[in-house]
Scaffold this active site. Sequence first.
Site, PDB file in Angstrom:
ATOM      1  N   HIS A  18       0.852  -1.181   0.000  1.00 49.85           N
ATOM      2  CA  HIS A  18       0.000   0.000   0.000  1.00 49.85           C
ATOM      3  C   HIS A  18       0.891   1.235   0.000  1.00 49.85           C
ATOM      4  CE1 HIS A  18      -3.570   2.297   0.307  1.00 49.85           C
ATOM      5  NE2 HIS A  18      -3.346   2.738   1.520  1.00 49.85           N
ATOM      6  N   HIS A  31      -3.521   9.079   0.865  1.00 50.98           N
ATOM      7  CA  HIS A  31      -3.474   7.806   0.135  1.00 50.98           C
ATOM      8  C   HIS A  31      -4.823   7.527  -0.495  1.00 50.98           C
ATOM      9  CE1 HIS A  31      -5.167   5.299   3.670  1.00 50.98           C
ATOM     10  NE2 HIS A  31      -5.137   6.546   4.080  1.00 50.98           N
ATOM     11  N   CYS A  71      -3.830   2.917  -5.686  1.00 55.82           N
ATOM     12  CA  CYS A  71      -2.991   3.709  -4.781  1.00 55.82           C
ATOM     13  C   CYS A  71      -1.587   3.929  -5.322  1.00 55.82           C
ATOM     14  CB  CYS A  71      -2.938   3.062  -3.398  1.00 55.82           C
ATOM     15  SG  CYS A  71      -2.118   1.443  -3.354  1.00 55.82           S
TER      16      CYS A  71
END
Length: 232
Positions: free
Chosen positions: A62, A74, A163
């Site tokens: 991530h 994010h 992301c």
Amino acid sequence: TMKNPVPQAASLLLEKLMLLVHIRPLPAGSGGETPPPAPGYYDTSCFKRGDLLEVPRTLFIHFGIYLGENRVAHLMPDILPSITSDRRQIQQVVTNKRLILGVIARTASVRVDTVEDFAYGGSILVNHMDRLFEDQVLSSEEAARRAEKLVGATAYSLLWNNCEHFVTYCRYGAPVSFQTDKFCETVKMIIRDQRSVLASVLVGLASIVCLGVAPATTLPTIFIPFFLWMAG
């Protein structure tokens, strides 16, 4: 004797789908969401505004952009921004249910969370991708400003807007996702292996749910759009 590739291929495919969906792994025996660490769990003194933060998981990575003062921007799949404008509800930590529904509906938000909420207990790598882009790294302030301008609801796509696309656009000026590239190559390899019939069926069903392929009544109709996409 050669091992049957179907179970292995199906398992690999499901793992890669979980990778791209960003599901948080829950502890064994857990019946609900695991709370993030308490504030102060991470030493943010080594982070600078505009840094690209990576949190490696078992099945995925991530990404976020550090904005300073323990804040990270994010992109996360989230169904809530499409059904309510209540900022208080939206700002709560995204649960797996919200996340999965966001992937299915292809909706997301660029949100600002604490480092603890962003990392969710994982280790953090700082600017680890810079080595791949060399002279393309923008100034730290430019990266942070780009991230701040994009805060809010946005469309979500496993292939075109996840992301990793978000952070590479902010820090390097071009949206790129190496995780997606690896996933697509893996899927192509599975499909080319004609013995992996079960894996191919799973790919077709996943394409309906995650890539927006229109539902159909027969398997050939399901797979034609997907195969055309893969060939392109």
